[in-house]
Scaffold this motif. Structure first.
Motif, PDB file in Angstrom:
ATOM      1  N   TYR A 113      -1.796 -13.622   8.216  1.00  0.00           N
ATOM      2  CA  TYR A 113      -3.512 -14.292   8.261  1.00  0.00           C
ATOM      3  C   TYR A 113      -4.878 -13.192   8.511  1.00  0.00           C
ATOM      4  O   TYR A 113      -5.621 -14.295   7.057  1.00  0.00           O
ATOM      5  CB  TYR A 113      -3.781 -15.214  10.197  1.00  0.00           C
ATOM      6  N   ASN A 114      -5.220 -12.146   8.528  1.00  0.00           N
ATOM      7  CA  ASN A 114      -5.895 -11.737   8.668  1.00  0.00           C
ATOM      8  C   ASN A 114      -6.634 -10.961   6.807  1.00  0.00           C
ATOM      9  O   ASN A 114      -7.549 -10.676   6.085  1.00  0.00           O
ATOM     10  CB  ASN A 114      -6.462 -11.080   9.473  1.00  0.00           C
ATOM     11  N   TYR A 115      -4.802 -10.347   6.687  1.00  0.00           N
ATOM     12  CA  TYR A 115      -4.897  -9.829   5.180  1.00  0.00           C
ATOM     13  C   TYR A 115      -4.398  -9.835   4.137  1.00  0.00           C
ATOM     14  O   TYR A 115      -4.074  -8.843   3.278  1.00  0.00           O
ATOM     15  CB  TYR A 115      -4.470  -8.128   5.835  1.00  0.00           C
ATOM     16  N   GLY A 116      -3.286 -11.072   4.241  1.00  0.00           N
ATOM     17  CA  GLY A 116      -2.659 -10.983   3.367  1.00  0.00           C
ATOM     18  C   GLY A 116      -2.545 -12.770   2.691  1.00  0.00           C
ATOM     19  O   GLY A 116      -1.264 -12.959   1.930  1.00  0.00           O
ATOM     20  N   GLY A 117      -3.356 -13.758   2.760  1.00  0.00           N
ATOM     21  CA  GLY A 117      -3.604 -14.699   2.574  1.00  0.00           C
ATOM     22  C   GLY A 117      -4.338 -14.299   1.208  1.00  0.00           C
ATOM     23  O   GLY A 117      -5.045 -13.714   1.198  1.00  0.00           O
ATOM     24  N   SER A 118      -4.667 -15.868   0.379  1.00  0.00           N
ATOM     25  CA  SER A 118      -5.519 -15.593  -0.862  1.00  0.00           C
ATOM     26  C   SER A 118      -6.302 -15.285  -0.414  1.00  0.00           C
ATOM     27  O   SER A 118      -8.015 -14.923  -1.558  1.00  0.00           O
ATOM     28  CB  SER A 118      -4.986 -17.075  -1.290  1.00  0.00           C
ATOM     29  N   GLU A 119      -7.599 -16.120   0.747  1.00  0.00           N
ATOM     30  CA  GLU A 119      -9.190 -15.498   0.937  1.00  0.00           C
ATOM     31  C   GLU A 119      -9.005 -14.450   1.804  1.00  0.00           C
ATOM     32  O   GLU A 119      -8.880 -14.138   2.779  1.00  0.00           O
ATOM     33  CB  GLU A 119      -9.502 -17.013   2.072  1.00  0.00           C
TER      34      GLU A 119
END
Length: 117
Positions: free
Chosen positions: A98-104
């Motif tokens: 969620y914190n480091y692997g998403g597109s955002e």
């Protein structure tokens, strides 16, 4: 097999086990992995605390070793902490995704959180 268990359940050894901290301590401890399992299925990843997840996983790894080394071995405590370490590892993976692997990017998330507060 059920007959053998019932014979054991009536024995003094079984009573000593069920009235000891070798049984009640781990049984009470099962609240941690059950809560983690519930969170895996029902909570959004944005609510996961990375430091707390790491602390709970580390705690469970330490007590897995303790449960294995204590004599007599406490298999119920070991199973409890093995389950908790596994579920906390999965929570940690969700946190990282969620914190480091998403597109955002993580910076955009932090900036949006600060602006909305």
């Amino acid at each position: 097999m059920a007959t053998a268990f019932m014979q054991w359940a009536k024995s003094p050894e079984a009573r000593n086990y069920f009235f000891s901290t070798h049984f009640w301590g781990p049984l009470a401890n099962w609240g941690l992995p059950l809560a983690a399992i519930t969170d895996l299925t029902s909570k959004d990843a944005k609510f996961i605390s990375g430091p707390m997840t790491l602390a709970l996983m580390s705690y469970s790894l330490v007590f897995m070793r303790f449960a294995w080394r204590v004599q007599p071995r406490n298999y119920l405590l070991f199973a409890c902490h093995a389950t908790n370490a596994t579920t906390q590892g999965l929570q940690g993976a969700r946190f990282l995704q969620y914190n480091y692997g998403g597109s955002e990017s993580a910076k955009d998330k932090v900036k949006d959180a600060v602006i909305t507060k």
